[in-house]
Scaffold this motif. Structure first.
Motif, PDB file in Angstrom:
ATOM      1  N   LYS A 152       0.826  -1.212   0.000  1.00  0.00           N
ATOM      2  CA  LYS A 152       0.000   0.000   0.000  1.00  0.00           C
ATOM      3  C   LYS A 152       0.856   1.257   0.000  1.00  0.00           C
ATOM      4  O   LYS A 152       0.664   2.161  -0.818  1.00  0.00           O
ATOM      5  N   SER A 153       1.812   1.279   0.909  1.00  0.00           N
ATOM      6  CA  SER A 153       2.696   2.455   0.957  1.00  0.00           C
ATOM      7  C   SER A 153       3.496   2.578  -0.332  1.00  0.00           C
ATOM      8  O   SER A 153       3.710   3.685  -0.833  1.00  0.00           O
ATOM      9  N   THR A 154       3.925   1.448  -0.846  1.00  0.00           N
ATOM     10  CA  THR A 154       4.678   1.474  -2.102  1.00  0.00           C
ATOM     11  C   THR A 154       3.835   2.088  -3.214  1.00  0.00           C
ATOM     12  O   THR A 154       4.336   2.892  -4.014  1.00  0.00           O
TER      13      THR A 154
ATOM     14  N   MET B 229      -2.900   9.802   1.587  1.00  0.00           N
ATOM     15  CA  MET B 229      -2.818   9.679   3.043  1.00  0.00           C
ATOM     16  C   MET B 229      -2.452   8.247   3.402  1.00  0.00           C
ATOM     17  O   MET B 229      -3.141   7.306   3.036  1.00  0.00           O
ATOM     18  N   ASP B 230      -1.328   8.087   4.118  1.00  0.00           N
ATOM     19  CA  ASP B 230      -0.855   6.747   4.465  1.00  0.00           C
ATOM     20  C   ASP B 230      -1.116   6.462   5.945  1.00  0.00           C
ATOM     21  O   ASP B 230      -0.327   6.864   6.799  1.00  0.00           O
ATOM     22  N   GLU B 231      -2.213   5.772   6.224  1.00  0.00           N
ATOM     23  CA  GLU B 231      -2.617   5.453   7.598  1.00  0.00           C
ATOM     24  C   GLU B 231      -2.498   6.653   8.531  1.00  0.00           C
ATOM     25  O   GLU B 231      -1.849   6.570   9.577  1.00  0.00           O
ATOM     26  N   PRO B 232      -3.130   7.760   8.177  1.00  0.00           N
ATOM     27  CA  PRO B 232      -2.894   8.983   8.951  1.00  0.00           C
ATOM     28  C   PRO B 232      -3.404   8.904  10.386  1.00  0.00           C
ATOM     29  O   PRO B 232      -2.897   9.581  11.252  1.00  0.00           O
TER      30      PRO B 232
HETATM   31 MG   LIG Z   1       2.676   1.176   4.849  1.00  0.00          MG
END
Ligand SMILES: [Mg+2]
Ligand SMILES: Nc1ncnc2c1ncn2[C@@H]1O[C@H](COP(=O)(O)OP(=O)(O)OP(=O)(O)O)[C@@H](O)[C@H]1O
Lengths: 283, 261
Positions: free
Chosen positions: B54-56, B163-166
């Motif tokens: 996901k982050s990638t 937004m990455d797991e904000p």
């Molecule tokens: Mg991640």
């Protein structure tokens, strides 16, 4: 209701104890060292009197003070020279250290090429290098300055380099996403991140440049007109003028303390708004 | 008629990932054949187990890393101004005040503070931090810091917010509050959001589309649409409709993970 009251009473007591402790510590920070000083001076004085030690071996504290006042003209002139060299060396160490650190972080190639030599300069004792410097450098002042700089610049360089590289990596990413230029990243992200590290290095460098200035003068030996405190100590030693040695020593120590206090204050003022090290936390 | 317009505006493509592979260090396949279309006005959640890329995916979209294969296509001109980003941590500059932190994206474009003071004040107002302009991040709670971070991402009105797991590090009460406010902010700033989360509940509450991913190799397994109308509020959170979507998403996720195992 009574439970609530009880709870408040308990915290109040705790608060009061905390306040008392704080006041005690604030006062003790000054009073205790002064007390120790007075006791040591008193003992020193008594030891000299009781054992009838002659003043050319160990003078009484009072005599040191009298010498300080009597020889003030000579000593103060020497002090000015030492302070001047120390501050100039510190200034050059800051410019050189920060400048090199910035260049190092901009280019890995430059860093890889030159960092080992910075380390070698640092680990080689200054007393071993100084005689060479005075052979090749004509100006006495320039030679002293160079020695003091060699001792002082490394903590600035290594701390600032560490600081520049320790910027939060998410913030770095953010700067990249916003298309920040190298200069913007340096100016708005890396330099502020490095500030606490730099100030830590600066405090060490302040003391070291004084040491460098004094040690270098010992090595340089007799000089012309512009002699610093170290030379005055040597000179007084040859003449068995022990009180003046003590007076000069006192001035050097005092200078070191003032430099350290000044830099600590500067550090506190620059960081007090945001950095953990400067925040007052009671618990 | 109005509804038709809304539907059609949601059909306009903003960007798409086409068969994107990402391999790290020559042997770690973080993503395999990922295709994804982000449409204007979407609130799109990427939902999946840890390590599914996901982050990638977000880093690929923000151009911090480049695809090993495949491509990412933006519709229209694309520049650094198109993006706002919010990380799991608020990631504020501790030496700068709240207002200076929000100023950052403008500042990096060469705007002096006076030029954009109004935008900064408005953004802080909208995230509910009016009056905190001159505070330092250390003086704020975790939730307030996250609000500053959101204001910073939205203040330039970029086309897309990543937004990455904000809210992952926040307590549940704060998280619910921020969920509600985020939807309002998305409306106010008229942006598109791609949102990474581990939470089925959060993704259903916020999104109109949920993309479910699986790990080893990281890939898209299925997509779910949540057709409940906006604005959504606490009533939606307790509705049977919400419960239904949650169940659907949870089942899909379980299936995706089972498939991977
Ligand atoms: Mg991640
Ligand atoms: N820079 C990198 N170098 C090597 N491997 C990486 C790198 N970034 C990510 N990976 C690998 O790629 C895979 C996907 O990572 P990613 O961070 O995208 O997962 P994620 O879905 O965001 O996980 P999480 O939910 O835990 O944040 C992981 O196996 C990870 O180890």
């Amino acid at each position: 209701m009574s439970v609530v009251d009880h709870g408040q009473m308990a915290t109040d007591k705790e608060e009061l104890a905390r306040l008392r402790r704080q006041r005690l510590e604030a006062g003790g920070k000054w009073i205790l060292p002064v007390l120790v000083l007075l006791i040591v001076l008193g003992l020193w004085d008594r030891v000299v009197v009781w054992n009838e030690i002659p003043h050319y071996i160990l003078p009484r504290p009072k005599l040191v003070l009298e010498t300080l006042i009597e020889d003030w003209a000579i000593l103060f002139e020497a002090l000015l020279v030492t302070v001047q060299i120390t501050l100039m060396a510190l200034a050059v160490a800051v410019i050189g250290g920060v400048g090199l650190a910035v260049i190092f972080t901009q280019s890995r190639l430059v860093e890889m090429s030159f960092y080992p030599y910075a380390v070698i300069l640092q680990v080689t004792p200054i007393v071993a290098i100084a005689p060479l410097i005075f052979i090749y450098v004509d100006s006495r002042i320039a030679g002293l300055l160079m020695c003091a700089w060699l001792v002082a610049f490394f903590p600035v360089l290594s701390n600032t380099t560490l600081g520049l590289n320790s910027a939060d990596h998410n913030l770095r990413d953010l700067f990249r996403i916003y298309g920040a230029t190298r200069w913007q990243t340096l100016r708005y992200l890396q330099l502020p991140s490095a500030l606490p590290y730099f100030l830590g290095g600066l405090r060490i460098a302040g003391g070291l440049s004084l040491i460098g200035a004094v040690v270098a003068e010992y090595v340089a030996g007799t000089g012309g007109l512009k002699s610093g405190l170290a030379f005055r100590i040597l000179e007084a030693g040859y003449r068995l003028n022990i009180p003046r040695m003590f007076a000069a020593l006192f001035l050097i120590a005092l200078t070191g303390v003032i430099i350290f206090a000044g830099l600590s204050f500067l550090s506190h003022m620059l960081l007090r708004k945001w950095h953990e090290s400067a925040l007052k936390r009671d618990i | 008629m109005g509804e038709r317009d809304e539907v059609s505006s949601q059909q306009i493509e903003l960007l798409r990932m086409e068969q994107v592979d990402k391999v790290f260090n020559g042997n770690i396949t973080a993503l395999k054949g990922m295709s994804l279309q982000v449409r204007q006005g979407d609130f799109l959640s990427l939902l999946g187990p840890s390590g599914c890329g996901k982050s990638t995916a977000l880093r690929l979209i923000s151009d911090l890393v480049h695809p090993t294969a495949g491509r990412i296509v933006w519709s229209g001109e694309h520049s650094a101004d198109d993006l706002g980003v919010v990380f799991q941590e608020a990631t504020l500059m501790p030496w700068a005040t709240v207002a200076q932190n929000v100023w950052l994206p403008f500042r990096l474009r060469g705007k002096v503070y006076g030029e954009v003071a109004k935008e900064i004040d408005d953004a802080l107002n909208l995230v509910g931090l009016d009056g905190f302009q001159d505070s330092y991040p250390r003086e704020l709670s975790g939730g307030m810091k996250m609000r500053v971070s959101i204001a910073r991402a939205m203040v330039t009105r970029p086309r897309l917010i990543l937004m990455d797991e904000p809210f992952a590090a926040l307590d549940e009460i704060t998280r619910f509050k921020l969920n509600n406010d985020l939807l309002k902010l998305k409306d106010a700033f008229e942006c598109t959001v791609v949102f990474v989360t581990h939470s089925v509940f959060e993704s259903v509450f916020l999104s109109n589309r949920i993309v479910i991913m699986a790990a080893r190799p990281g890939r898209v397994v299925t997509e779910l649409s949540v057709d409940a109308p906006y604005p959504r509020n606490e009533d939606f959170r307790t509705s049977t409709e919400y419960a239904g979507y949650t169940r659907q998403a949870a089942d899909a996720l379980r299936l995706a993970m089972g498939e991977a195992a």
